[in-house]
Design an enzyme around this catalytic site. Structure first.
Site, PDB file in Angstrom:
ATOM      1  CD  GLU A  48     -14.819  10.417  21.383  1.00 63.74           C
ATOM      2  OE1 GLU A  48     -13.980   9.509  21.249  1.00 63.74           O
ATOM      3  OE2 GLU A  48     -15.594  10.468  22.350  1.00 63.74           O
ATOM      4  CG  ASN A  52     -10.336   7.408  17.296  1.00 58.78           C
ATOM      5  OD1 ASN A  52     -10.368   6.893  18.401  1.00 58.78           O
ATOM      6  ND2 ASN A  52     -11.410   7.497  16.518  1.00 58.78           N
ATOM      7  NE  ARG A 106     -10.041   4.195  23.151  1.00 61.18           N
ATOM      8  CZ  ARG A 106     -10.194   5.376  23.759  1.00 61.18           C
ATOM      9  NH1 ARG A 106      -9.662   5.587  24.933  1.00 61.18           N
ATOM     10  NH2 ARG A 106     -10.881   6.312  23.182  1.00 61.18           N
TER      11      ARG A 106
HETATM   12  N1  LIG Z   1      -6.771   7.380  13.230  1.00 58.39           N
HETATM   13  C1  LIG Z   1      -6.953   6.058  13.231  1.00 58.39           C
HETATM   14  N2  LIG Z   1      -5.969   5.214  12.803  1.00 58.39           N
HETATM   15  C2  LIG Z   1      -6.141   3.876  12.819  1.00 58.39           C
HETATM   16  N3  LIG Z   1      -7.273   3.267  13.233  1.00 58.39           N
HETATM   17  C3  LIG Z   1      -8.292   4.025  13.667  1.00 58.39           C
HETATM   18  C4  LIG Z   1      -8.197   5.459  13.692  1.00 58.39           C
HETATM   19  N4  LIG Z   1      -9.358   5.947  14.157  1.00 58.39           N
HETATM   20  C5  LIG Z   1     -10.144   4.890  14.414  1.00 58.39           C
HETATM   21  N5  LIG Z   1      -9.527   3.726  14.129  1.00 58.39           N
HETATM   22  C6  LIG Z   1     -10.107   2.359  14.258  1.00 58.39           C
HETATM   23  O1  LIG Z   1     -11.519   2.473  14.416  1.00 58.39           O
HETATM   24  C7  LIG Z   1     -11.950   1.818  15.619  1.00 58.39           C
HETATM   25  C8  LIG Z   1     -13.158   2.535  16.207  1.00 58.39           C
HETATM   26  O2  LIG Z   1     -12.827   3.845  16.661  1.00 58.39           O
HETATM   27  P1  LIG Z   1     -13.742   4.533  17.762  1.00 58.39           P
HETATM   28  O3  LIG Z   1     -15.163   4.504  17.292  1.00 58.39           O
HETATM   29  O4  LIG Z   1     -13.170   5.854  18.078  1.00 58.39           O
HETATM   30  O5  LIG Z   1     -13.653   3.557  19.017  1.00 58.39           O
HETATM   31  P2  LIG Z   1     -12.421   3.304  20.032  1.00 58.39           P
HETATM   32  O6  LIG Z   1     -11.456   4.445  19.895  1.00 58.39           O
HETATM   33  O7  LIG Z   1     -13.071   3.283  21.367  1.00 58.39           O
HETATM   34  O8  LIG Z   1     -11.814   2.000  19.648  1.00 58.39           O
HETATM   35  C9  LIG Z   1     -10.716   1.805  16.494  1.00 58.39           C
HETATM   36  O9  LIG Z   1     -10.765   0.778  17.466  1.00 58.39           O
HETATM   37  C10 LIG Z   1      -9.603   1.599  15.474  1.00 58.39           C
HETATM   38  O10 LIG Z   1      -9.490   0.261  15.123  1.00 58.39           O
HETATM   39 MG   LIG Z   2     -11.901   6.405  19.730  1.00 60.35          MG
END
Ligand SMILES: Nc1ncnc2c1ncn2[C@@H]1O[C@H](COP(=O)(O)OP(=O)(O)O)[C@@H](O)[C@H]1O
Ligand SMILES: [Mg+2]
Lengths: 147, 103
Positions: A48, A52, A106
């Site tokens: 995960e 991300n 997503r």
């Molecule tokens: N490493 C990262 N850099 C920038 N934004 C991030 C990062 N990790 C998470 N995010 C932000 O947090 C949101 C939620 O992440 P997550 O719970 O993994 O759901 P998803 O990946 O399905 O969108 C993402 O849609 C993004 O906007």
């Molecule tokens: Mg994610």
């Protein structure tokens, strides 16, 4: 407490490295004789966080992802996943279940999965600088208590 | 990936690991068949899934949206026990029929 063993990994933000990185971390953690379930939890959480960094952190661009895994005397594992991507503006909102900035394919469940599968999840981030996710889990393992 | 179609049911036997990387190929194949066969029910058989993160949920949610556009339904069957936690956490049971494989 001092780490008794540490490994570092630097990978390019290519989606093909998602499976490589979770397997590499799981393989390092294997020295604690984790249960299949504990190993599965770690693989899933790492997958995960790395995804991300690839999908959200670097988006269309490419960059490096830095992974550090450490093992402590009491069987605790700490995994840091860091990128130098776009950063997160509102961490509290980002961590809410079902919140996503990507839509479509997503699910918005990455952080929810990390929090449910690990004992601790810490996120620090700076817009334009990048994001660091620290995951912690105590491994009880397949064998009787270590002491 | 084996995909069968009979009695209005399109069944996709998803194999191996589902992550953001592998999901691209899996959904392309399934969506092509949905558009061709226009099934009443899409059944995703997860018996042979060996790993999934939340991309496995994204795969279900994306196909649910597509099936809804055809007024179809979605089922996810034989979710292995160690992956059922991700499914449970997502609350997707509200979207369709989900069964967990007893093992
Ligand atoms: N490493 C990262 N850099 C920038 N934004 C991030 C990062 N990790 C998470 N995010 C932000 O947090 C949101 C939620 O992440 P997550 O719970 O993994 O759901 P998803 O990946 O399905 O969108 C993402 O849609 C993004 O906007
Ligand atoms: Mg994610």
């Amino acid at each position: 407490m001092n780490a008794i063993n540490t490994m570092k990994l630097e990978i390019e933000s290519r989606s093909v490295n998602e499976s490589f990185s979770r397997v590499a971390v799981a393989s390092f953690v294997s020295q604690l004789d984790p249960t299949i379930e504990e190993l599965g939890d770690i693989k899933t959480a790492v997958s995960e966080a790395v995804t991300n960094s690839i999908v959200h952190g670097y988006k269309e661009s490419k960059g490096k992802i830095y992974i550090t895994a450490s093992i402590f005397e009491d069987g605790k594992v700490q995994i840091k996943i860091r990128d130098k991507g776009c950063g997160i503006e509102n961490i509290t909102q980002a961590m809410e279940p079902l919140f996503t900035t990507s839509g479509g394919e997503r699910a918005g469940l990455g952080f929810a999965v990390m929090e449910s599968f690990m004992d601790k999840v810490k996120v620090s981030s700076k817009v334009g600088k990048g994001t660091t996710v620290v995951l912690e889990k105590k491994i009880n393992g397949r064998f009787a208590k270590r002491w | 990936m084996k995909i069968t179609f009979s009695d209005g049911i399109l069944t996709a036997f998803v194999q191996g690991e589902i992550d953001h990387h592998s999901a691209v190929g899996i959904r392309t194949e399934i969506d092509r068949r949905i558009q061709k066969d226009k099934p009443d029910i899409l059944r995703l058989d997860y018996s042979n899934v060996t790993f999934m993160d939340s991309s496995g949920i994204g795969l279900i949610m994306g196909r649910y949206k597509l099936m809804s556009a055809y007024s179809g339904q979605i089922e996810v069957v034989n979710v292995p026990l160690n992956m059922a936690r991700v499914v449970r956490l997502s609350g997707i049971e509200k979207l369709g029929k989900i069964t967990v494989k007893e093992s």
